[in-house]
Design an enzyme around this catalytic site. Structure first.
Site, PDB file in Angstrom:
ATOM      1  N   PRO A  29       0.830  -1.201   0.000  1.00  0.00           N
ATOM      2  CA  PRO A  29       0.000   0.000   0.000  1.00  0.00           C
ATOM      3  C   PRO A  29       0.869   1.258   0.000  1.00  0.00           C
ATOM      4  O   PRO A  29       1.849   1.333   0.739  1.00  0.00           O
ATOM      5  CB  PRO A  29      -0.771  -0.123   1.318  1.00  0.00           C
ATOM      6  CG  PRO A  29      -0.811  -1.596   1.594  1.00  0.00           C
ATOM      7  CD  PRO A  29       0.498  -2.120   1.094  1.00  0.00           C
ATOM      8  N   TYR A 180      -1.036   5.564  13.446  1.00  0.00           N
ATOM      9  CA  TYR A 180      -2.490   5.417  13.322  1.00  0.00           C
ATOM     10  C   TYR A 180      -3.040   4.542  14.460  1.00  0.00           C
ATOM     11  O   TYR A 180      -2.303   4.052  15.303  1.00  0.00           O
ATOM     12  CB  TYR A 180      -2.844   4.869  11.933  1.00  0.00           C
ATOM     13  CG  TYR A 180      -2.391   5.795  10.819  1.00  0.00           C
ATOM     14  CD1 TYR A 180      -2.745   7.144  10.819  1.00  0.00           C
ATOM     15  CD2 TYR A 180      -1.597   5.344   9.775  1.00  0.00           C
ATOM     16  CE1 TYR A 180      -2.338   8.011   9.808  1.00  0.00           C
ATOM     17  CE2 TYR A 180      -1.173   6.204   8.759  1.00  0.00           C
ATOM     18  CZ  TYR A 180      -1.546   7.532   8.787  1.00  0.00           C
ATOM     19  OH  TYR A 180      -1.124   8.385   7.787  1.00  0.00           O
ATOM     20  N   ASP A 270      10.542   5.432   7.036  1.00  0.00           N
ATOM     21  CA  ASP A 270       9.967   4.359   6.230  1.00  0.00           C
ATOM     22  C   ASP A 270      10.256   4.581   4.740  1.00  0.00           C
ATOM     23  O   ASP A 270      10.600   3.640   4.031  1.00  0.00           O
ATOM     24  CB  ASP A 270       8.452   4.306   6.461  1.00  0.00           C
ATOM     25  CG  ASP A 270       7.856   3.019   5.948  1.00  0.00           C
ATOM     26  OD1 ASP A 270       8.350   1.952   6.355  1.00  0.00           O
ATOM     27  OD2 ASP A 270       6.918   3.074   5.140  1.00  0.00           O
ATOM     28  N   ARG A 325       7.963   2.927  -4.245  1.00  0.00           N
ATOM     29  CA  ARG A 325       8.654   3.812  -5.177  1.00  0.00           C
ATOM     30  C   ARG A 325       9.256   3.096  -6.392  1.00  0.00           C
ATOM     31  O   ARG A 325       9.139   3.594  -7.527  1.00  0.00           O
ATOM     32  CB  ARG A 325       9.703   4.636  -4.418  1.00  0.00           C
ATOM     33  CG  ARG A 325       9.068   5.654  -3.483  1.00  0.00           C
ATOM     34  CD  ARG A 325      10.080   6.307  -2.570  1.00  0.00           C
ATOM     35  NE  ARG A 325      10.625   5.368  -1.598  1.00  0.00           N
ATOM     36  CZ  ARG A 325      11.618   5.644  -0.762  1.00  0.00           C
ATOM     37  NH1 ARG A 325      12.181   6.839  -0.810  1.00  0.00           N
ATOM     38  NH2 ARG A 325      12.029   4.752   0.109  1.00  0.00           N
ATOM     39  N   CYS A 351      14.271  10.335  -4.686  1.00  0.00           N
ATOM     40  CA  CYS A 351      14.174  11.786  -4.464  1.00  0.00           C
ATOM     41  C   CYS A 351      12.936  12.166  -3.642  1.00  0.00           C
ATOM     42  O   CYS A 351      12.854  13.267  -3.086  1.00  0.00           O
ATOM     43  CB  CYS A 351      14.117  12.514  -5.799  1.00  0.00           C
ATOM     44  SG  CYS A 351      12.672  12.057  -6.807  1.00  0.00           S
TER      45      CYS A 351
HETATM   46 FE1  SF4 Z   1      11.516   7.271  -6.914  1.00  0.00          FE
HETATM   47 FE2  SF4 Z   1      11.659   9.923  -7.027  1.00  0.00          FE
HETATM   48 FE3  SF4 Z   1       9.961   8.572  -8.623  1.00  0.00          FE
HETATM   49 FE4  SF4 Z   1       9.485   8.724  -6.024  1.00  0.00          FE
HETATM   50  S1  SF4 Z   1       9.539  10.423  -7.468  1.00  0.00           S
HETATM   51  S2  SF4 Z   1       9.350   6.899  -7.275  1.00  0.00           S
HETATM   52  S3  SF4 Z   1      11.523   8.636  -5.159  1.00  0.00           S
HETATM   53  S4  SF4 Z   1      12.179   8.496  -8.653  1.00  0.00           S
END
Ligand code: SF4
Ligand code: ADP
Length: 697
Positions: A29, A180, A270, A325, A351
């Protein structure tokens, strides 16, 4: 292509309670900023990950009741049967590719302010959640739950679970993490209760246990029931009979949930930014869980390396590789591993712009993947591209992130592409920025694109090629994209944010001077009103060069905007570690070669700092000379057969990497496409009509 034998472990199915995940790629999630207001955007975003090979694809937090109301932050709901319809779009999109759909049912407890529902927030003992993020702060303290309140929450969880089952979800969560409600019961600091829900660890676990038991009873025949739990704080606590309280809590519920989804306690730990956290950084906290339970365990760690993923499974740390990510940056990561196309993975750079978009309250944006969130709205598929609409050749002037992305996408569509850059190395601003402390992973933006461009027969790359107007007119390309970037200026602002001129004096520099290799004389003051990463990281770089460095900003914190990307606390710590003095709420006014003259932004109280150099990190202006010269040559452009001259990236609007990549992508997608359609507008689905009434119970 056959699966790479080394990675076959990642493609073994695994049973999770009554359901079976087809492989070990588990999109845990994660917030997407997509609510019931944009159900089609959400379904396409999640469905694309299933298409890319993620065996399980989950929602973000889904509120079980109006007493869990995170507004103005975006969150999803399963409050009544109306909400089933919009979630059913997502589960259908996920099932279409043979993946399982997970739903993170969620009650925010004391960590939400219920700003819309105006219900007094729920908590075990009336202890508020300490909010350091301005978006979470509030001035309402939570109620202390009585036994009826506990029964209500369990009932709402069950009702939401039944709706989730109707919506087609296969894995249904109980959430006990990140401040939470479930988490607040587990931690003795939040839970001061003297009844059977407080006191001993066994009692503190009771609420979560009852939530799991009730959910299993309601939907466990066909759905897996997962527990998502934060273990960082619990792991740091001693326990009489166990190595830590985390061991005790997990042991007390060892085989109760069908799946353990284990994580850290706060968003900055996290979802750590790459500047401060390595791939797999959670392992020391969660490594014990598999030794305590027989049930499968999933965890995250910004995993993009298949070797590291296999290592996690082989070493008995995890059964499923959790990803948020990595799957945003490349929804097709699993399929690329399966097909042996490792070099084609668009690796997450850590990032955290994706997280900033949730904090901004908008659908997810990603630096590496411009298509994230645009799959339905703009019809952008991350791996599929429309045919070229003409035989035009595309000339891109400037090979930074915008130019490289524009070139790559245009070439993938089949256009003939030339990218020219005046520097010896393509890559633009990132050639310098990725060399700064902690930012090497950002270099992946260029690496991924350059690798792909170099494989393509319809692409010509010309480094060390500064182009002027005459060159462009002579090159016989029909479409010109100017991607010449932007420059930092020495402009200053007043406390009312009115420009007050530029401080163009000896000893005053910008990051561009440092990028060009200028060596500064110390002591140095870095004055920052850009407020993203650059000011802080430049100060760190200068301190690393053994220069006495001070950092001053008009904002209230060092690198203030990085609170949006989870980096701010760590940047502050890092500056302290490097003995960099931090002065906040201050305006730079002047520099006389010996002293920087500043004043307090509120009181006007003057301050003088004895320094030899000043670096201003503030405003950026586009490098638009070439563009301006070019567009005045209208008839020459026509004679040369040039149909369009466009600005992209920082040259159009200076911004972050995410903006530059997006701009380049949009340019290439829109070549020869009817540009009148900005995007498709999504709307809520209210199949049961509007005007649902919520009962108090
Ligand atoms: Fe990865 Fe940056 Fe894309 Fe988020 S915005 S998934 S941290 S590359
Ligand atoms: P963006 O982030 O928008 O991609 P960058 O600043 O990273 O912008 O990249 C701009 C690139 O354009 C730099 O690499 C710079 O060397 C290049 N450039 C600027 N002017 C010219 C020019 N006249 N001819 C070729 N390249 C240029």
């Amino acid at each position: 292509m056959m699966p790479n034998v080394d990675y076959s472990l990642l493609f073994e199915p695994i049973k999770i309670g009554p359901v079976t995940a087809p492989n070990r790629f588990y999109q845990v999630p994660h917030a997407s900023g997509m609510t019931e207001a944009n159900p089609r955007v959400r379904a396409a975003f999640r469905g694309t990950k299933a298409e890319g090979g993620w065996g399980v694809v989950s929602t973000g937090a889904v509120s079980i009741h109006p007493s869990s109301d995170d507004s103005p932050l975006p969150y999803a709901r399963l409050w009544d049967d109306n909400d089933i319809h919009s979630h059913a779009l997502s589960t259908a999109a996920i099932h279409e590719h043979g993946s399982l759909a997970g739903v993170e049912l969620w009650h925010g407890g004391a960590a939400v302010m219920n700003r819309t529902s105006r219900i007094a927030p729920y908590s075990p003992s009336g202890i508020p959640w300490l909010a350091t993020h301005v978006g979470f702060m509030g001035n309402l303290r939570p109620r202390i739950m009585d036994k009826d309140d506990i029964r209500d929450i369990i009932k709402w969880q069950v009702e939401a679970a039944l709706r989730a089952k109707k919506a087609g979800f296969d894995i249904i969560y109980i959430y006990a993490g990140m401040g939470y409600l479930g988490y607040e019961f587990l931690l003795e600091e939040y839970n001061h209760r003297t009844d059977e829900y407080g006191g001993t660890t066994e009692n503190r676990v009771r609420f979560v246990r009852e939530m799991i038991e009730a959910t299993k009873e309601a939907v466990g025949d066909t759905c897996a029931v997962a527990l998502r739990i934060s273990l960082e704080e619990l792991r740091a606590k001693p326990s009489d009979n166990y190595p830590s309280e985390a061991h005790e809590v997990v042991s007390l519920m060892a085989d109760l949930p069908d799946l353990w989804d284990v994580k850290m306690d706060s968003s900055p730990t996290d979802c750590g930014a790459s500047r401060f956290r390595e791939e797999g950084a959670h392992e020391p906290v969660i490594d014990f869980v598999k030794k305590v339970t027989n049930k499968p365990v999933v965890g995250v760690g910004r995993f993009t390396s298949p070797d590291k993923m296999v290592g996690q499974i082989k070493r008995g740390v995890l059964d499923l590789i959790g990803g948020a990510r990595p799957g945003i940056a490349d929804p097709f990561l699993p399929n690329k591993i399966k097909e042996g196309r490792i070099d084609e993975i668009r690796e997450c750079i850590g990032c955290n712009i994706c997280i900033s978009s949730w904090h901004d309250g908008v659908p997810v944006r990603c630096t590496q993947n411009a298509t994230a969130g645009e799959e339905w709205r703009k019809g952008w598929h991350p791996e599929k591209f429309s045919e070229p609409g003409s035989n035009d050749a595309i000339l891109i002037v400037g090979g930074g992130p915008a130019g490289l992305e524009a070139g790559l996408i245009a070439a993938k569509r089949g256009y003939q592409v030339t990218i020219a850059d005046k520097e010896d190395t393509l890559g633009g601003r990132l050639n310098f920025e990725a060399s700064l402390p902690g930012l090497s992973a950002w270099g992946r933006v260029n690496e991924y694109r350059l690798y792909a461009l170099k494989q393509m027969a319809n692409v010509n790359l010309y480094p060390a090629s500064e182009l002027g107007v005459e060159d462009i007119l002579a090159l016989e390309h029909q479409r010109i994209a100017i991607a010449t970037g932007a420059s930092w200026s020495k402009m200053l602002m007043s406390s009312l944010e009115i420009p007050v001129g530029t401080l163009d004096k000896p000893g005053v520099y910008t990051p561009d001077d440092l990028a060009a290799g200028v060596k500064l004389q110390g002591p140095v003051l870095v004055y920052d009103f850009d407020n993203y990463y650059m000011g802080g990281v430049i100060a760190e770089e200068l301190a690393n060069q053994d220069l006495k460095t001070s950092y001053a900003t008009s904002a209230g914190h060092a690198s203030a905007w990085t609170i949006m990307t989870n980096e701010q606390p760590f940047i502050h710590q890092r500056l302290e570690e490097k003995n960099i003095d931090i002065t906040t709420r201050i305006l730079l006014e002047d520099f006389d070669g010996e002293n920087a003259i500043l004043k307090d932004i509120y009181t006007g109280k003057p301050l003088s700092m004895a320094v030899k150099s000043v670096v201003i990190v503030g405003h950026k202006t586009p490098n638009d000379d070439l563009y301006q010269k070019l567009i005045t040559r209208k008839s020459d452009l026509e004679d040369a057969g040039i149909k369009s001259v466009d600005r992209i990236g920082d040259m159009l609007a200076p911004g972050s990497l995410v903006h530059a990549v997006y701009s380049g992508h949009e340019y290439a997608r829109n070549l020869d496409v009817d540009k009148d359609d900005l995007y498709q507008r999504d709307l809520p689905i209210t199949a049961n009509g509007i005007g649902s009434v919520f009962n108090r119970k």
